[in-house]
Design a protein around this motif. Structure first.
Motif, PDB file in Angstrom:
ATOM      1  N   TRP A 241       0.883  -1.141   0.110  1.00  0.00           N
ATOM      2  CA  TRP A 241       0.013   0.082  -0.192  1.00  0.00           C
ATOM      3  C   TRP A 241       1.161   1.345  -0.204  1.00  0.00           C
ATOM      4  O   TRP A 241       0.371   2.319  -0.279  1.00  0.00           O
ATOM      5  CB  TRP A 241      -1.018  -0.056   1.571  1.00  0.00           C
ATOM      6  N   THR A 242       2.102   1.252   0.729  1.00  0.00           N
ATOM      7  CA  THR A 242       3.268   2.371   0.410  1.00  0.00           C
ATOM      8  C   THR A 242       3.306   2.833  -0.471  1.00  0.00           C
ATOM      9  O   THR A 242       3.309   4.061  -1.375  1.00  0.00           O
ATOM     10  CB  THR A 242       4.190   2.417   1.437  1.00  0.00           C
ATOM     11  N   SER A 243       3.205   2.328  -1.598  1.00  0.00           N
ATOM     12  CA  SER A 243       3.354   1.983  -3.715  1.00  0.00           C
ATOM     13  C   SER A 243       2.523   3.126  -3.715  1.00  0.00           C
ATOM     14  O   SER A 243       2.356   4.140  -4.318  1.00  0.00           O
ATOM     15  CB  SER A 243       3.743   1.490  -4.160  1.00  0.00           C
ATOM     16  N   VAL A 244       1.409   2.275  -3.938  1.00  0.00           N
ATOM     17  CA  VAL A 244       0.278   3.505  -3.962  1.00  0.00           C
ATOM     18  C   VAL A 244      -0.039   4.680  -2.888  1.00  0.00           C
ATOM     19  O   VAL A 244      -0.349   5.724  -3.345  1.00  0.00           O
ATOM     20  CB  VAL A 244      -1.128   2.556  -2.940  1.00  0.00           C
ATOM     21  N   VAL A 245       0.062   5.117  -2.095  1.00  0.00           N
ATOM     22  CA  VAL A 245       0.074   5.840  -1.514  1.00  0.00           C
ATOM     23  C   VAL A 245       0.864   7.042  -1.197  1.00  0.00           C
ATOM     24  O   VAL A 245       0.529   8.224  -1.979  1.00  0.00           O
ATOM     25  CB  VAL A 245       0.316   5.981   0.506  1.00  0.00           C
ATOM     26  N   ALA A 246       1.876   6.781  -1.579  1.00  0.00           N
ATOM     27  CA  ALA A 246       3.790   7.863  -2.367  1.00  0.00           C
ATOM     28  C   ALA A 246       3.354   8.169  -3.895  1.00  0.00           C
ATOM     29  O   ALA A 246       2.984   9.046  -4.151  1.00  0.00           O
ATOM     30  CB  ALA A 246       4.469   6.732  -2.249  1.00  0.00           C
ATOM     31  N   GLY A 247       2.371   7.237  -4.838  1.00  0.00           N
ATOM     32  CA  GLY A 247       1.966   8.332  -6.187  1.00  0.00           C
ATOM     33  C   GLY A 247       0.867   9.300  -6.107  1.00  0.00           C
ATOM     34  O   GLY A 247       0.662  10.472  -6.684  1.00  0.00           O
ATOM     35  N   GLU A 248       0.156   8.681  -4.666  1.00  0.00           N
ATOM     36  CA  GLU A 248      -1.272   9.567  -4.590  1.00  0.00           C
ATOM     37  C   GLU A 248      -0.573  10.576  -4.629  1.00  0.00           C
ATOM     38  O   GLU A 248      -1.366  11.754  -4.518  1.00  0.00           O
ATOM     39  CB  GLU A 248      -2.295   8.857  -3.982  1.00  0.00           C
ATOM     40  N   LEU A 249       0.143  10.538  -3.331  1.00  0.00           N
ATOM     41  CA  LEU A 249       0.616  11.628  -2.493  1.00  0.00           C
ATOM     42  C   LEU A 249       1.233  12.390  -3.405  1.00  0.00           C
ATOM     43  O   LEU A 249       0.464  14.188  -3.570  1.00  0.00           O
ATOM     44  CB  LEU A 249       1.981  11.818  -2.042  1.00  0.00           C
ATOM     45  N   ALA A 250       1.871  12.136  -4.467  1.00  0.00           N
ATOM     46  CA  ALA A 250       2.759  12.479  -5.840  1.00  0.00           C
ATOM     47  C   ALA A 250       2.021  13.380  -6.146  1.00  0.00           C
ATOM     48  O   ALA A 250       1.365  14.513  -6.855  1.00  0.00           O
ATOM     49  CB  ALA A 250       3.398  12.257  -6.531  1.00  0.00           C
TER      50      ALA A 250
END
Length: 293
Positions: A241-250
């Motif tokens: 889930w951290t990769s999803v969160v990183a992409g969405e925050l960017a």
């Protein structure tokens, strides 16, 4: 014979089935939270457009449409993941997610092209080569979304899954490269105009905002296409889930930057020039010409 297999984790002391993997079980809450944040951004942007209604351009309404589509897309994705988590099936929410994901992708890339060309800010029309870029980007986004649907619905075991994965990555990279050309063309044209027009020289000095946007677009593309993919590859399955969160925050940061830098102003945000700076720049240009002679 027909064989049906069901895979799930047991939660709450083994009483509740969770059909999402351990690394994705938190995603429904993440998407719900992000949809609320974007809903707040929609409200803020509507308030800004109302207060600055005398200086609003058509592109500002287009930016509002992009944020609304992103909000609805996240809400549909949250519902999709939530139903899968509880029942193992999307119950039709995946269809809505694909539709709004398709619309969001097309409008976002179109917005980048329009801002890059200066449409509605610098000029009320698009040149032929800029129209061609849009005619390339939009069909490519259609292909990319079709590939994304095949990838999500079949999974790694599906026939030609690897091929569709490569098609999606290739088309996505081509789209990202295509949207950079209009920005480069605009900077080039303004630089050429600055050589013969003193006022254009001042405008070119104020083009820092334009160059900043070019750099931010490159960073956004690199982070969401390369860094997020690398993070997904190297992260433990429990923390996917951290990769999803990183992409969405960017993506959220990119939306906020674009809205803040290109919000409605009394003066054109591309060209904010005062008289003293204009006189100083004209004098500097005159001295430069004399030095060259």
């Amino acid at each position: 014979m027909d064989v049906k297999s069901v895979m799930y984790n047991l939660d709450r002391g083994g009483k509740v089935r969770d059909y999402l993997s351990a690394g994705k079980t938190i995603l429904p809450r993440v998407y719900y939270l992000l949809s609320l944040i974007y809903f707040g951004l929609v409200g803020v942007w509507i308030y800004v457009l109302y207060r600055k209604r005398l200086t609003v351009y058509r592109i500002h309404f287009f930016m509002l449409a992009v944020v609304i589509l992103k909000t609805v897309n996240l809400l549909c994705e949250a519902e999709d993941k939530s139903y899968i988590k509880r029942t193992g099936y999307a119950h039709g929410w995946d269809v809505l997610f694909y539709i709004f994901s398709f619309l969001k992708g097309i409008t976002l890339f179109t917005l980048i092209v329009l801002i890059g060309t200066g449409w509605s800010f610098l000029k009320p029309y698009l040149q032929d080569k800029e129209k061609k870029v849009l005619m390339i980007v939009i069909p490519l986004q259609v292909v990319a979304n079709i590939a994304q649907v095949v990838i999500d619905e079949t999974g790694p075991y599906g026939q030609d899954w690897i091929t569709w994965k490569q098609v999606f990555l290739l088309v996505d990279v081509v789209c990202c490269c295509a949207v950079l050309f209009p920005i480069v063309w605009s900077i080039k044209n303004l630089r050429e105009a600055a050589r013969t027009d003193g006022k254009a020289a001042v405008n070119l000095m104020k083009l820092t905002l334009f160059r900043q946007y070019y750099i931010v677009v490159i960073c956004y593309i690199y982070f969401t296409r390369v860094v997020v993919y690398a993070l997904e590859t190297i992260t433990s399955y429990k923390y996917l889930w951290t990769s999803v969160v990183a992409g969405e925050l960017a993506t959220l940061a990119f939306y906020v930057f674009t809205g803040y830098k290109f919000k409605p102003e009394a003066h054109n945000p591309y060209f904010v020039v005062d008289d003293e700076e204009e006189e100083a720049a004209a004098e500097a240009l005159k001295l430069e010409d004399e030095f060259e002679l």
